[in-house]
Design an enzyme around this catalytic site. Structure first.
Site, PDB file in Angstrom:
ATOM      1  N   LYS A 189      89.857  53.769   9.453  1.00  0.00           N
ATOM      2  CA  LYS A 189      90.074  52.960  10.656  1.00  0.00           C
ATOM      3  C   LYS A 189      90.942  51.765  10.300  1.00  0.00           C
ATOM      4  O   LYS A 189      90.480  50.635  10.153  1.00  0.00           O
ATOM      5  CB  LYS A 189      88.747  52.513  11.253  1.00  0.00           C
ATOM      6  CG  LYS A 189      88.868  52.176  12.741  1.00  0.00           C
ATOM      7  CD  LYS A 189      89.214  53.408  13.545  1.00  0.00           C
ATOM      8  CE  LYS A 189      89.504  53.052  15.002  1.00  0.00           C
ATOM      9  NZ  LYS A 189      89.968  54.202  15.758  1.00  0.00           N
ATOM     10  N   SER A 380      91.044  58.284  19.222  1.00  0.00           N
ATOM     11  CA  SER A 380      89.932  57.339  19.330  1.00  0.00           C
ATOM     12  C   SER A 380      89.325  57.409  20.737  1.00  0.00           C
ATOM     13  O   SER A 380      88.766  58.421  21.112  1.00  0.00           O
ATOM     14  CB  SER A 380      90.397  55.928  18.966  1.00  0.00           C
ATOM     15  OG  SER A 380      89.347  55.210  18.369  1.00  0.00           O
TER      16      SER A 380
END
Length: 581
Positions: A189, A380
């Site tokens: 991330k 996402s």
């Protein structure tokens, strides 16, 4: 006293009259603009210029005055471009297509979708030619589909492989005391990595290299088939910049000939003595060729989710649960809608808004078949709202996955210490509070971390249930890792590769309907005031005015800063500001 009263009345009357004159002018312009009918003349060549901003969905402005006065942003809709090329196949007035565009203002998946449609067009027996003074890499990828490809005698082709660049700010933060406090889950991330490190992590380098190679593989495979050049030679050409001048480009079969534009126009005539007309793709769409006509009662609803996901109503540029859920409910309650296709083109955003949209889709899935079509991005939060579909179909170059979450909050405490500014707080309770002028305390960190972990667990559970995978299986391919559509199939995140048309066909099969028409959602209402630029006579929107003033690169930097400023709550967002070039 009477004089002052009369003077004020005169001034007021003047402004009222001025307003009425402007109103009449706007209305007259709208009427005149709407009365113009575009006619496709015989012996026409459809000119494909894709330098205008391309979106998956760009409904016509609902304010005719703003549309007529060109106060709206110039844009083309991908679905209308595809429909127009389909219609051109059987249009007797269209003899061929000319690809002549300075740039391609579309994402890679959109560009590939248009290129694939052009491949289909060639089956009609009509020609496709391409010409340019200078080809950018994406432009060359698109144009290589042509039967014949031409270049200006002093032109060049930028063909050197894919790359991307990420800026890192850790040293800047340490130097000036202005930083971002970050809480995240997912080793990949890396949306927040530039605030934590001053160089790229191995995990981020691994995923970036992987998806760049996957996209490049798609591009070279397509070019190889169209130009009859091996993939190995294409990589040799890229390594040595063999498109840098006309001689090298011709020797390596990147082009068919080097000619000037007037000579190109003669080639378009193909020896015909009749006058050859050209019609732009935008005019062809506006002539009515941007849609596929149908009188069928059954419908397949295509709901477009494009832009970042934000908590709130949303608009044509941002996905909000307000507009999206209204569209989903409307399609669900329409008895003539037999199945729903959710077209996702989003890097993600608000985890809360993603969850609210997911819930509405979950309710809908129980009543009607739900198929997801992925565009340039479905990452996402974009994957969050896609994961519970009956089928997920991605373009090979779609960027997806990025199953991970983070929270990022600015902190100025070191900066204010350096300049001698002290902030004091007074509170009634000892809650987990936060001030940008104080270092983050452990209590606030613990509460926020708990929220991030809870959101990540919920996200993985949503994917697990939607994709029929165990939590551990999802977690293995999650951690914020980004995949292309081609890679995502191997990981179980996508069912098959294909276009929006393919997704619509799958939805129809699931609904067991053979004949149907397409109904697009959502319906957007634009505030006329928001469309107005600084001057009522200017021909650009606020966004267009900024682009014109700052330039595209500077505008993009401004836009990215604005996005970071507006982040609220825990984010399920693509792990970086991605620009492949």
């Amino acid at each position: 006293m009477n004089f002052l009263r009369n003077l004020l009345a005169s001034i007021l009357g003047f402004f009222i009259a001025l307003f009425l004159i402007f109103a009449c002018f706007f209305i007259a312009a709208a009427v005149i603009g709407s009365s113009e009918k575009i006619v496709v003349k015989p012996n026409s060549v459809l000119e494909l210029d894709l330098s205008t901003s391309i979106r998956d969905y760009a409904p016509k402005e609902d304010n005719p005055i703003a549309e007529a006065l060109e106060l709206t942003e110039d844009k083309l809709a991908l679905n209308k471009i595809i429909n127009a090329i389909e219609n051109a196949k059987t249009d007797d007035n269209i003899k061929g297509i000319s690809i002549k565009t300075t740039s391609v203002s579309a994402g890679m998946a959109q560009t590939q979708a248009i290129r694939n449609k052009l491949e289909e067009f060639k089956e009609s027996g009509k020609f496709i030619y391409a010409y340019n003074d200078v080809y950018t890499q994406k432009n060359y990828y698109l144009s290589s589909v042509a039967d014949s490809l031409f270049l200006n005698p002093i032109g060049a082709i930028d063909f050197g492989g894919l790359s991307t660049e990420i800026l890192y700010f850790k040293d800047f933060e340490d130097k000036y005391g202005i930083k971002m406090e970050v809480i995240r889950h997912g080793k990949y991330k890396s949306a927040v990595e530039p605030f934590l490190e001053n160089e790229m992590s191995e995990a981020n380098r691994e995923q970036t290299t992987s998806f760049l190679k996957s996209i490049w593989s798609e591009m070279t495979d397509d070019i190889s088939k169209s130009r009859n050049i091996s993939v190995e030679k294409l990589n040799l050409i890229a390594d040595n910049s063999y498109g840098r001048n006309v001689t090298l480009a011709k020797e390596n079969n990147l082009i068919d000939a080097s000619i000037y534009e007037d000579e190109y126009q003669e080639k378009l005539a193909m020896g015909s003595e009749e006058k050859v007309n050209t019609i732009s793709i935008s005019d062809y769409i506006n002539s009515g060729k941007g849609r596929i006509s149908s009188t069928e009662k059954n419908k397949i609803a295509v709901i477009y989710a494009q832009g970042e996901i934000t908590y709130g109503e949303g608009n044509i540029d941002y996905i909000g649960q307000g507009i999206m859920n209204k569209a989903i409910k409307k399609a669900r309650k329409d008895d003539n809608v037999k199945a729903i296709v959710l077209r996702v083109n989003s890097p993600g955003g608000s985890a809360l808004a993603s969850e609210l949209i997911w819930r509405e889709l979950e309710l809908t899935k129980k009543e009607k078949p739900l198929v997801v079509s992925m565009g340039n991005l479905a990452a996402s939060g974009g994957y969050y709202i896609a994961c519970n579909a009956d089928k997920i179909i991605a373009e090979p170059t779609t960027i997806t996955g990025s199953i991970g979450v983070f929270g990022a909050i600015p902190n100025f405490s070191q900066f204010t210490d350096k300049i001698g500014v002290n902030a004091e707080q007074v509170s009634t309770n000892n809650s987990a509070s936060y001030s940008v002028f104080e270092p983050m305390n452990q209590k606030f960190y613990a509460v926020t971390k708990e929220g991030v972990e809870q959101t990540y667990t919920t996200f993985v559970n949503r994917v697990s249930a939607g994709r029929n995978m165990t939590f551990e299986q999802v977690n293995e391919v999650a951690q914020g890792r980004v995949w292309t559509g081609k890679e995502a199939i191997e990981k179980g995140l996508v069912d098959q590769l294909g276009s929006l048309d393919d997704a619509i066909k799958v939805a129809a099969e699931l609904a067991e309907v053979e004949n149907y028409k397409i109904r697009n959602y959502p319906n957007y209402k634009t505030n006329f005031k928001d469309a107005l630029p600084v001057s009522p006579f200017a021909k650009s929107s606020k966004e267009g005015l900024l682009k014109e003033t700052l330039g595209n690169d500077s505008y993009q930097l401004y836009y990215n800063i604005q996005k970071m400023k507006n982040l609220k709550g825990i984010q399920a967002r693509l792990p970086f500001l991605l620009e492949v070039k």
